[in-house]
Design an enzyme around this catalytic site. Structure first.
Site, PDB file in Angstrom:
ATOM      1  N   ASP A  72       7.629  35.493  66.245  1.00  0.00           N
ATOM      2  CA  ASP A  72       7.141  34.199  65.768  1.00  0.00           C
ATOM      3  C   ASP A  72       5.843  34.373  64.995  1.00  0.00           C
ATOM      4  O   ASP A  72       5.656  35.397  64.321  1.00  0.00           O
ATOM      5  CB  ASP A  72       6.962  33.255  66.962  1.00  0.00           C
ATOM      6  N   HIS A 108       2.649  27.886  66.573  1.00  0.00           N
ATOM      7  CA  HIS A 108       4.082  27.815  66.853  1.00  0.00           C
ATOM      8  C   HIS A 108       4.514  28.828  67.906  1.00  0.00           C
ATOM      9  O   HIS A 108       5.177  28.489  68.901  1.00  0.00           O
ATOM     10  CB  HIS A 108       4.858  28.021  65.549  1.00  0.00           C
ATOM     11  N   ASN A 203      16.816  22.932  62.140  1.00  0.00           N
ATOM     12  CA  ASN A 203      16.429  21.516  62.204  1.00  0.00           C
ATOM     13  C   ASN A 203      16.872  20.697  60.997  1.00  0.00           C
ATOM     14  O   ASN A 203      16.288  19.661  60.716  1.00  0.00           O
ATOM     15  CB  ASN A 203      14.909  21.401  62.336  1.00  0.00           C
ATOM     16  N   SER A 268      13.340  25.026  67.738  1.00  0.00           N
ATOM     17  CA  SER A 268      12.429  26.125  68.052  1.00  0.00           C
ATOM     18  C   SER A 268      11.973  26.092  69.497  1.00  0.00           C
ATOM     19  O   SER A 268      11.636  27.130  70.069  1.00  0.00           O
ATOM     20  CB  SER A 268      11.188  26.052  67.158  1.00  0.00           C
TER      21      SER A 268
END
Length: 394
Positions: A72, A108, A203, A268
């Protein structure tokens, strides 16, 4: 070729809904359209954890001894809930930017890691699903949360070399990738090393169109869709036949850089929810293979139909059922639920019908004939008796 993190629209939605859905607690968590670091602790237990009997779960497993690679934007171990969870020395920074694998300027990766393995604290109701697991931080996306396929490929390769038991990839691309691509080969190497590979489905599902996203759509990867409080697909969650399972992905509370928690939306954050449950299961069943772990998560998921659908796969992951209903030898592929047995046929007595009009007329006619015969006999008898009496008098 760009690898995407969740859309900013999803993040903005999280900030707009946080105050109303969490009782107004995170007023200090958002400045404008972004979460401020550090953030104030959120005292309430998040909805995604309220439905889980954590004490019962942790009596069976806390994920101890299981390593989860988080590919990530980095994982900030300055958040107190992650300080003991992150094995920075086993991670890597593949971005070439300032900082290292524990640098997370967008927050994130720190959120993703928290959902998996954040340790509990008295000032917040949030905790990771597997608070005994270890996070391997691999920084593969830049300060804008963007990456590329080459970096993602290298990140998967590093996770294999670092001895990860589970790889969480909360990134995707919808670019067509060949079966012999370097990314496909890296995924295959991870699967061959008996690693559970989990990836977010994406998404971009609001338009209702089904499309493949990678690496989630590769065979062997557990693709995770986002579900809401009603166990239905979140509107933004990407649909497709590749979706293997779903998990909470709406109004998700998790750790942020420097400390505290914020709220966000997206597949996520559904993916690490599943990764957390997988960590619990791998710790409880160390002899199970990666395909057995994946199949069992799918088999025990909560669903409305016997098999999978393109919106939530085999259903919404059920952590407690996954840990408490463990077979001695789980299959490597989920199977549709058996249909409910047919109810026994009711015992119905023989049907007795009433007489028809003709039968009734025949019965009444018979009665009339019999009555007439009886009356005639009576009259004849009376006549005979009268005659006999007259003869005696004479």
């Amino acid at each position: 070729m760009t690898v995407r993190r969740p859309s900013r629209a999803a993040a903005a939605l999280a900030l707009l809904t946080a105050a109303t859905l969490l009782g107004g607690a995170p007023t200090a968590h958002a400045t404008g359209t972004q979460c401020a670091f550090p953030a104030e602790p959120i005292e309430e237990r998040p909805w995604s954890l309220q439905r889980v009997r954590l004490d019962q779960l942790w009596e069976i497993s806390r994920g101890d001894g299981v390593s989860v690679a988080v590919i990530d934007s980095g994982v900030d171990n300055r958040n107190p809930q992650l300080a003991e969870a992150v094995a920075a020395e086993r991670g890597a920074d593949l971005t070439g930017e300032d900082g290292d694998q524990t640098t997370d300027r967008v927050g994130h990766g720190t959120k993703v890691a928290g959902i998996i393995a954040a340790r509990g604290r008295d000032d917040t109701g949030f905790v990771g699903l597997a608070p005994g697991a270890t996070i391997i931080p691999i920084r593969a996306s830049d300060t804008d949360g963007e990456g590329d396929v080459a970096t993602l490929t290298a990140a998967i390769q590093h996770a294999v070399q670092a001895g990860a038991d589970i790889i969480n990839i909360s990134q995707d691309t919808d670019a067509a990738l060949s079966e012999d691509s370097a990314l496909r080969q890296a995924v295959d190497a991870a699967l061959a090393a008996d690693i559970v590979v989990i990836a977010s489905a994406g998404n971009d599902g609001a338009d209702g169109e089904q499309r493949d996203t990678f690496p989630a759509a590769y065979d062997g990867v557990l693709a995770v869709a986002a579900s809401d409080r009603n166990n239905e697909r979140a509107p933004f969650s990407q649909s497709g036949d590749f979706v293997g399972i779903a998990a909470p992905g709406v109004d998700m509370v998790s750790t942020v850089p420097l400390g505290g928690q914020c709220v966000d939306n997206g597949t996520s954050f559904a993916a690490p929810y599943v990764a957390g449950v997988a960590a619990l299961l791998r710790a409880a069943e160390p002899d199970w293979t990666a395909p057995q772990v994946v199949a069992h998560l799918q088999q025990t998921a909560e669903r409305a139909i016997p098999g999978p659908d393109p919106h939530v796969g085999w259903g919404v992951v059920d952590p407690v059922r996954a840990l408490t209903e463990r077979p001695a030898e789980p299959p490597t592929e989920p199977v549709p639920d058996e249909a409910a047995p047919a109810a026994p046929a009711p015992e119905v007595p023989d049907l007795v019908l009433g007489e028809t009009h003709a039968e009734r007329a025949e019965r009444l006619g018979t009665y009339a004939v019999l009555a007439g015969a009886v009356l005639t006999a009576v009259i004849s008898g009376i006549a005979l008796v009268g005659r006999d009496r007259r003869r005696r008098r004479a």
